[in-house]
Design an enzyme around this catalytic site. Structure first.
Site, PDB file in Angstrom:
ATOM      1  N   LYS A  79     -54.148   5.661  90.231  1.00 51.45           N
ATOM      2  CA  LYS A  79     -53.503   5.773  88.924  1.00 51.45           C
ATOM      3  C   LYS A  79     -53.353   7.242  88.527  1.00 51.45           C
ATOM      4  O   LYS A  79     -54.243   8.059  88.802  1.00 51.45           O
ATOM      5  CB  LYS A  79     -54.352   5.024  87.892  1.00 51.45           C
ATOM      6  CG  LYS A  79     -53.712   4.877  86.514  1.00 51.45           C
ATOM      7  CD  LYS A  79     -54.621   4.033  85.608  1.00 51.45           C
ATOM      8  CE  LYS A  79     -54.037   3.825  84.220  1.00 51.45           C
ATOM      9  NZ  LYS A  79     -54.930   3.017  83.363  1.00 51.45           N
ATOM     10  N   SER A 154     -52.626  -0.804  81.151  1.00 53.64           N
ATOM     11  CA  SER A 154     -51.860   0.372  81.488  1.00 53.64           C
ATOM     12  C   SER A 154     -51.779   0.668  82.993  1.00 53.64           C
ATOM     13  O   SER A 154     -50.874   1.372  83.416  1.00 53.64           O
ATOM     14  CB  SER A 154     -52.447   1.584  80.777  1.00 53.64           C
ATOM     15  OG  SER A 154     -53.750   1.863  81.242  1.00 53.64           O
ATOM     16  N   SER A 178     -57.154  -2.419  80.769  1.00 56.28           N
ATOM     17  CA  SER A 178     -56.075  -1.816  81.547  1.00 56.28           C
ATOM     18  C   SER A 178     -56.144  -2.022  83.051  1.00 56.28           C
ATOM     19  O   SER A 178     -55.184  -1.727  83.761  1.00 56.28           O
ATOM     20  CB  SER A 178     -55.983  -0.320  81.250  1.00 56.28           C
ATOM     21  OG  SER A 178     -55.320  -0.121  80.029  1.00 56.28           O
TER      22      SER A 178
END
Lengths: 493, 98, 479
Positions: A79, A154, A178
Site C-alpha cells: 500500500k 482504503s 481499511s
C-alpha cells in the site's frame, strides 16, 4: 494452472523445490499486471526492475544453497502509505505526489531481508481516509468481481492486486477497517493484527492510536506466512508490543473443536443485507457442526463506536497531517507570505475527504469542545474495550459480518460521507479496542459479489483467528474463489 | 445553517491552516454538522468516572540509551525540499505586511 | 511607598546536555553544518516515530529533584499543535496536564537575604529548529531559512509562580537557577547560545492588593542583563498606562536590545489554541521510585548548601563563600588545598587574590593547577623561609612551569636574605651606586629611603625584607 493463479504457499513450495525460479514467478505477476492493471488500476507506482532484481538475488542465493525464508522470491504489493526508500510513496495524495522517502518502513526492511520482490505501490483512499479508493487523488481502483464497483478501501489497490492475481500477497493498513472491508469486497482474507503487533515505523500516520499494518491474502495460510514475516517488536516504534512472535503457520489445522464462538447480536439486528446475515449464520452453523461451541454475544456499545471513531481518528489525523506544510517535502503552493503558503498548500494539496477529517478533528480538539467530544470519545473507547473484555470471558472468538453489504457501485456513496462512513461500521469497534480481527470470505451474494465475515479475538489472538479462518478455507466447496476476468479489452471498460 | 456555525468553521479552517474556497466552506460546514450529528450520539452515554483510553497498550514507555547514531546525509535531508536554499529549507516572508 | 507592586513569573527553557536528541539518535551538539544533524524522526518525515532517550528523562528528573519539585510516578506527553516553519511536525511533543514534576521551589540569595521562589511545574519537551531571517529582522525579511539541527534536542521547561517582584530579582533568580543547573550538570546554560532561555509574565497591582493585574508576556530577552532591563522597562511602561487611567492590554511584547524597549506585538494571532491531546505515539512515562531515589542520592552538593558549609567549615565570610559558589572550580581548588593547610582565611585570600589573578591573566586552566603547590608556597611564607614578594613570584613561576615551588626555591636559591651580615654588602653597593639619593635623604627627603630599599629588593630578587632594609639604611646613612 498459470503461475499467477497460485497461492503464496504453493509458490513458496514450487520455489523451494526449484520447479520455478523467483524470476519466473515475478515475471508472471508482472505480466498479469501488464494485462489487467490498465483496467483495474490497482497500482500507483510499479517497480518491475526492482522486483526482478530482488528475484534474481533470491534465485542466486537458492543456487548457492543459502537458507531462505519460505516467502523468499514470492512477490508482494505494498500500500502506498508504507514508506519505501527511494520509491515514491504518495498516500494517493496530491500533497505527496512526488515524495521519495529516504528510509524504509520496518515492515519493508523485513520483506527486503526475506527477499520478497516488490511489484509496486498500491492505490488507496488519500491518507487511508475512505472505504472505496474513490478518495485517491489519482484514480479509483476497480473491483475485479465487477469493475463498475469499488474494491473497498482504503487498502483497495492492495485488495484488487491480490484478488485479480496481480500479486499473491499484499500489505494494507487498517485504521477502522481499511484492510478488512476491501478484503470482504474482494473475497479475500484480510487481517488486522493486535495494535502494536506489527511495527508502525514507516507507515504514514492517519490515526496513530488505531493504525495497524495487515496482510491481504487468498488464504489463511498465506496470511499467516506474511504476518509471521512482518510481526514483532520494533525498537523504533514505542507502541510496539514486546512479545515473542509465535509461528503462525504451525498448528493452523488445529481445528475449531471446543472453541467458543459468539455471534454479535447487535450486528445482525441492523439494517444489513439479509443475504449477508444469512451467510454469516450459515458459517456459524458450519462451525458448530464441526465442534465449535456457539452462542450469541452482546456488544451493547456497537452503535456508539462509530461516533467515537469519527472523533478520535479525525482528531489524531488533524495533528498527524499538520506536517504537510510545504516546507520540508511535498506540494507547495505559491504565496506571498508564510500563513498563505501554509493554507494554500494544504487547501490545494489535500482532497475533500482529508479536509473534512482535518476540520472535524481540529474542531473536536479545539478549546471549548475537547471535553464534550475528544475526551468523551476516549471514555467511550474505554467502555467499548470493557465490552469486549466481558465478551471474551464467555467466548474465544466473536463473529459477525465484515461489511453490511457486498461492494457498492462507484459513485454510489461518494457524495455522501455519512453513508460512506457507515460501510465501516462492522470494523470500527475492534480497531478502537485494539484487538485482532480477520475478514474471511463468506460466500457469494446473489449478485455474484463476494460477501465477508469478520472474526475477532482477544489481544494477541491472531493464531486462533488464523486457525478458524483456515478451517473455513477448507470448507469451501463449489464456490468460485476468484473473479472471472475477461482479459484483452485493452484496459478500457 | 447558522451564521455562528459558519464563523466557527472559518475559525477552525484558520486553525488548521486549511484554505477553503467560499463554495467549499458552505459544503464542508454542512457535512461537518451531519458528521458531528453521529459523533454527538456518544453524549447519550454516561461516562462519569470512566478513564479515557488514549493508548490500548497498558505498558509504560520504553526508553532507549543515549547513543548517537548517524544522521541522514544532508542531500537526503533536503531531497524532497520544495524550496531549497544552499543547505537550508526556504520559506516565504513570515509577516503578512508588505 | 510605591503605588504599585510588580508581579513577575518566569518560564525558563533549558536544553539538556544529552549526546543524542530526545526522540532519535541524532547528535544533540550545538552548531554543525545546517541540517546535518537530522533524520526522519527529527525532520518529522511521514511515518517516523519517536522513542524516549533515557538520559534526557534522568537529567530532567535530576533537575526536578534539585528544584524540590515532586516527581510524578506517571507522567504523560501531549501534542501541542501549531504551525511554524521551525516545528517539523506542526506539533511539539510536550507535557500538558500530567507533567514530569509538580511544585517545587528555589531558594536564592539576594542582597544578603534568602528569597524563595515557588515553582508551578517542571516538564520535558522537544526543542524546535532554528530560523534565519534574510534581512534586518523577522519583520522585513523577504524570506527565511530553516535549519533543523536543533529540532528534537531535549528541553526542560521550568515554570515559576508569580513570586518575583522586580527585574533585578528576576535576574538574581535566573542566575541562581543557572548556577544550580550547572552544579547538577544537566545543561551548559548558555544564554548567548540559547541553551537557557527565559520568557516572563509581568503585571502590576496596587501595593497591598492580593489580586493579579493584567499581565503581558515579555519575550526575546537574550541575556541576564536583558531580563532585568526588559522587566524594569516593562514595569515602568505599565505603570505609565495605569497612572494615566488606561488599561494594560494582555499581549506579548518583544524586548528590543537596540532600542532598549519592550514592543507589544499587536494584532499577531489572537489567543492561541494549541489543541493539546495525549501523544498517541508515546506510552505514559513511568518513573520507578528506586530510580528517583538513585537520582536523588547522586545529586551533588547544591550552591546554597555549599555556601553555608564553606562558612561553617572554614570560617569564610559570606562574600568569600559567594565567590567560591559562583566559581565552582575555584571553590573546589580551595577545598582541595584546605585539606593540608588550615589557615583557611589566608588560603581563601590567596586563592581569590593572587592565584585567581594569575589564572585569569594568563589564561591557565584551573583543572590543571595543583592546590599542593599553593600550599607549599604558603607554608614557606608562614615559616619565614621566603618573603612575600618571592611567594608571589614563586606562584607565578610554578603556575607557568608546573614545577613544584619547593624545587624552585632550592634550584633558584630563593630563600630569604636576612640579618645585617647578609644584607650589608647589598646595602653598601646601593649606597655607592646612588650618591644622589643618599644626599637627598641626608637633606631630609624621606622618600629617598624607599628608593634605596627598592634598589636592594631588585638586586635581591625580592628575597630581602623591606622593613629590615629600611632600618638598616637609616642606621648606616645617618651614622
Amino acid at each position: 494452472m498459470k503461475l499467477h493463479e497460485n497461492t503464496a504457499v504453493v509458490l513458496s513450495q514450487l520455489l523451494a523445490k526449484k520447479e520455478v525460479s523467483a524470476i519466473e514467478v515475478t515475471q508472471s505477476f508482472l505480466n498479469r499486471i501488464g494485462d489487467l492493471d490498465p483496467l483495474l488500476k490497482a497500482f500507483v507506482t510499479l517497480t518491475p526492475e526492482f522486483a526482478l532484481k530482488t528475484a534474481a538475488e533470491v534465485d542466486q542465493k537458492r543456487i548457492n544453497g543459502k537458507r531462505l525464508h519460505p516467502l523468499a522470491g514470492v512477490p508482494i504489493a505494498i500500500k502506498d502509505n508504507i514508506c519505501t526508500e527511494g520509491i515514491k510513496t504518495t498516500c494517493a495524495s496530491r500533497i505527496l505526489s512526488n515524495y521519495h522517502p529516504p528510509f524504509d518502513a520496518t515492515v519493508v526492511s523485513s520483506l527486503k531481508a526475506i527477499g520478497m520482490p516488490l511489484l509496486g505501490k498500491t492505490n488507496m483512499d488519500e491518507f487511508a481516509m475512505g472505504s472505496s479508493t474513490e478518495n485517491s487523488a489519482f484514480f479509483t481502483s476497480r473491483n475485479p468481481w465487477d469493475p463498475e464497483r469499488v474494491p473497498g478501501g482504503s487498502s483497495g489497490g492492495s485488495a484488487v492486486a491480490v484478488a485479480a492475481g496481480m500479486a499473491p500477497l499484499a500489505l494494507g493498513s487498517d485504521t477502522g477497517g481499511s484492510v478488512r472491508q476491501p478484503a470482504s469486497f474482494c473475497g479475500l482474507i484480510g487481517l488486522r493484527p493486535t495494535y502494536g503487533r506489527v511495527s508502525r515505523y514507516g507507515l504514514i500516520a492517519f490515526a496513530s492510536s488505531l493504525d495497524q499494518i495487515g496482510p491481504l491474502a487468498l488464504t489463511a495460510e498465506d496470511a499467516a506466512l506474511l504476518l509471521g514475516a512482518i510481526a514483532g517488536y520494533d525498537r523504533l516504534d514505542s507502541t510496539s508490543l514486546p512479545e515473542d512472535v509465535p509461528d503462525y503457520s504451525k498448528e493452523l489445522g488445529a481445528g475449531i473443536k471446543g472453541i467458543r464462538i459468539g455471534l454479535i447480536g447487535e450486528n445482525v439486528d441492523q439494517q444489513f443485507d439479509p443475504e449477508v446475515n444469512a451467510a454469516v449464520k450459515r458459517k456459524l452453523t458450519m462451525l458448530e457442526q464441526h465442534g465449535a461451541v456457539t452462542g450469541e454475544v452482546s456488544l451493547p456499545l456497537t452503535d456508539y463506536g462509530l461516533g467515537a471513531y469519527y472523533l478520535i481518528a479525525p482528531s489524531e489525523a488533524s495533528s498527524n497531517l499538520g506536517r504537510y506544510d510545504g516546507v520540508r517535502y511535498g506540494y507547495k503552493a505559491e504565496s506571498r507570505h508564510l500563513e498563505e503558503m501554509f493554507s494554500n498548500t494544504r487547501g490545494e494539496g489535500f482532497g475533500a475527504e482529508v479536509k473534512r477529517r482535518i476540520m472535524i478533528g481540529t474542531y473536536a480538539l479545539s478549546a471549548g469542545y475537547y471535553d464534550a467530544y475528544y475526551l468523551k470519545a476516549m471514555q467511550v473507547r474505554t467502555m467499548i474495550r470493557r465490552n469486549y473484555e466481558k465478551a471474551f470471558q464467555s467466548f474465544d472468538l466473536i463473529l459477525g459480518a465484515a461489511t453490511p453489504t457486498p461492494a457498492f457501485k462507484i459513485g454510489e456513496k461518494s457524495d455522501d460521507p455519512l453513508q460512506m462512513y457507515l460501510s465501516d461500521v462492522c470494523n470500527i469497534n475492534d480497531a478502537l479496542a485494539g484487538i485482532p480481527s480477520i475478514s474471511v470470505p463468506a460466500g457469494l451474494h446473489s449478485s455474484g459479489l463476494p460477501m465477508g465475515m469478520q472474526i475477532s479475538a482477544p489481544p494477541s489472538g491472531e493464531k486462533l483467528l488464523l486457525a478458524a479462518a483456515h478451517f473455513l478455507d477448507g470448507q469451501k466447496r463449489g464456490v468460485p474463489q476468484r473473479p472471472q476476468l475477461e482479459i484483452g479489452e485493452g484496459g478500457s471498460k | 445553517m447558522s451564521e455562528d456555525f459558519l464563523k466557527e468553521v472559518e475559525h477552525v479552517s484558520r486553525l488548521a491552516r486549511l484554505n477553503l474556497k467560499p463554495d467549499e466552506k458552505e459544503k464542508v460546514a454542512g457535512q461537518l454538522q451531519s458528521i458531528l450529528g453521529i459523533a454527538k450520539k456518544i453524549q447519550e452515554l454516561d461516562t462519569t468516572g470512566v478513564e479515557p483510553t488514549s493508548h490500548v497498550i497498558n505498558l509504560p514507555a520504553i526508553l532507549r540509551e543515549d547513543v548517537v547514531r548517524s544522521s541522514l546525509p544532508v542531500d537526503q535531508v533536503l531531497l524532497n525540499a520544495p524550496k531549497r536554499n544552499k543547505n537550508y529549507f526556504q520559506v516565504p516572508r513570515i509577516t503578512a505586511v508588505e | 511607598m510605591d503605588r504599585y507592586e510588580t508581579v513577575i513569573g518566569l518560564e525558563i527553557h533549558v536544553e539538556l546536555q544529552t549526546a543524542s536528541k530526545l526522540f532519535c539518535g541524532c547528535s544533540a551538539t550545538f552548531g554543525g553544518e545546517p541540517n546535518s544533524n537530522c533524520c526522519p524522526v527529527c525532520l518529522g518525515l511521514p511515518g517516523s516515530l519517536p522513542v524516549f532517550n533515557r538520559r534526557a528523562i534522568e537529567l530532567a528528573a535530576t533537575a526536578a529533584l534539585a528544584l524540590n519539585s515532586e516527581i510524578q510516578g506517571k507522567s504523560r506527553f501531549d501534542r501541542k499543535n501549531y504551525f511554524y516553519p521551525d516545528l517539523p511536525k506542526a506539533y511539539q511533543v510536550s507535557q500538558y496536564d500530567q507533567p514530569l514534576a509538580k511544585g517545587g521551589f528555589l531558594d536564592f540569595r539576594i542582597k544578603n537575604e534568602i528569597r524563595r521562589v515557588n515553582l508551578e511545574r517542571v516538564h520535558l519537551e522537544e526543542e524546535a529548529g532554528k530560523l534565519l531571517h534574510a534581512g534586518e529582522s523577522i519583520l522585513d525579511a523577504e524570506y527565511s531559512l530553516v535549519d533543523y539541527n536543533r529540532a528534537g534536542i531535549p528541553l526542560l521547561e521550568i515554570v515559576t509562580r508569580p513570586d518575583l517582584r522586580s527585574g533585578s530579582e528576576a535576574r538574581f533568580f535566573l542566575e541562581s537557577l543557572r548556577l544550580l543547573l550547572l552544579y547538577i550538570g544537566v545543561s551548559d546554560c548558555k544564554m548567548e547560545e540559547g541553551s537557557l532561555r527565559c520568557d516572563a509574565n509581568i503585571s502590576l497591582r496596587p501595593t497591598g492588593s492580593q489580586e493579579l493585574g493584567i499581565k503581558t508576556e515579555v519575550k526575546n530577552m537574550n541575556s541576564f542583563k536583558a531580563v532585568e532591563a526588559a522587566l524594569e522597562f516593562e514595569a515602568v511602561r505599565q505603570e505609565k498606562i495605569l497612572n494615566s487611567g488606561g488599561k494594560v492590554g494582555q499581549e506579548t511584547c518583544h524586548w528590543n536590545e537596540e532600542t532598549r524597549e519592550t514592543i507589544p506585538l499587536r494584532g499577531k494571532e489572537g489567543s492561541s489554541d494549541y489543541r493539546y491531546f495525549p501523544e498517541p505515539d508515546l506510552l505514559p512515562l513511568l518513573l520507578e521510585k528506586s530510580l528517583i531515589r538513585e537520582l536523588a542520592a547522586s545529586l551533588p552538593e547544591l550552591p546554597l548548601q555549599r555556601f553555608q558549609r564553606l562558612q561553617d567549615n572554614y570560617g569564610l565570610a559570606e562574600s568569600e563563600a559567594q565567590i567560591f559558589i559562583d566559581n565552582r572550580d575555584l571553590g573546589d581548588f580551595f577545598e582541595s588545598a584546605a585539606k593540608t593547610y588550615n589557615n583557611y582565611r589566608n588560603l581563601a585570600n590567596w586563592v581569590q587574590g593572587d592565584f585567581l589573578f594569575q589564572v585569569r591573566e594568563r589564561g591557565y586552566r584551573l583543572e590543571k593547577t595543583l592546590p599542593d603547590h599553593l600550599v607549599e608556597i604558603l607554608v614557606q611564607l608562614d615559616n619565614g623561609e621566603i618573603s612575600r614578594p618571592v611567594a608571589k613570584n614563586l606562584l607565578a613561576e610554578s603556575l607557568k612551569t608546573g614545577r613544584s615551588p619547593l624545587e624552585l626555591i632550592a634550584t633558584n636559591n630563593l630563600g630569604r636574605i636576612t640579618g645585617r651580615d647578609q644584607l650589608l654588602p647589598l646595602v653598601e653597593q646601593v649606597i655607592a651606586e646612588n650618591p644622589g639619593a643618599v644626599d637627598n635623604f641626608r637633606r631630609g627627603k624621606e622618600k629617598a629611603v624607599a628608593f634605596l630599599v627598592g634598589k636592594v629588593m631588585a638586586l635581591s630578587s625580592g628575597r630581602a625584607d623591606p622593613g629590615e632594609l629600611n632600618r638598616l639604611f637609616r642606621d648606616i646613612i645617618t651614622k
